[in-house]
Design a protein around this motif. Structure first.
Motif, PDB file in Angstrom:
ATOM      1  N   PRO A  40       0.636  -1.303   0.055  1.00  0.00           N
ATOM      2  CA  PRO A  40      -0.035  -0.057   0.072  1.00  0.00           C
ATOM      3  C   PRO A  40       0.893   1.257  -0.051  1.00  0.00           C
ATOM      4  N   GLY A  41       2.244   1.363   0.211  1.00  0.00           N
ATOM      5  CA  GLY A  41       2.865   2.264   0.422  1.00  0.00           C
ATOM      6  C   GLY A  41       3.669   2.677  -0.983  1.00  0.00           C
ATOM      7  N   CYS A  42       3.552   1.858  -1.677  1.00  0.00           N
ATOM      8  CA  CYS A  42       4.365   1.826  -3.104  1.00  0.00           C
ATOM      9  C   CYS A  42       3.477   2.666  -3.927  1.00  0.00           C
TER      10      CYS A  42
END
Length: 100
Positions: A40-42
């Motif tokens: 999700p942080g990519c």
């Protein structure tokens, strides 16, 4: 029948010449894909991002089953691409469309 023999010998010689000019070959096709990794942080998680890639894959039939393998480097991509071109020359040595 004896008059056909020289023509058959010529045809055989032509085929042997064509085969000897072929390089390494294999059937298949190359595709490219982009992917999202799921983190999700990519950057790929953002809605307008294209994702990771392109990643190239070689797909071919082996013993009646479809097999796909990753082409991990530009060198592997170029090698697979040239082998597919050689296979198509083998399939159609006179340039006709369709299978031989």
């Amino acid at each position: 029948m004896p008059e056909l023999l020289p023509a058959l010998v010529d045809d055989r010689s032509t085929l042997l010449q064509q085969i000897s000019e072929l390089g390494d070959f294999q059937p298949g096709s190359i595709t490219s894909a982009t992917r999202r990794c799921g983190n999700p942080g990519c950057h790929c998680a953002k809605p307008d991002d294209l994702g990771h890639g392109p990643h190239f894959q070689l797909t071919q039939k082996v013993d009646g089953k479809t097999v796909t393998q990753n082409l991990p480097s530009p060198a592997a991509f170029r090698k697979a691409e040239s082998e597919i071109v050689e296979f198509r020359k083998f399939q159609n040595p006179d340039g006709r469309v369709g299978r031989c």
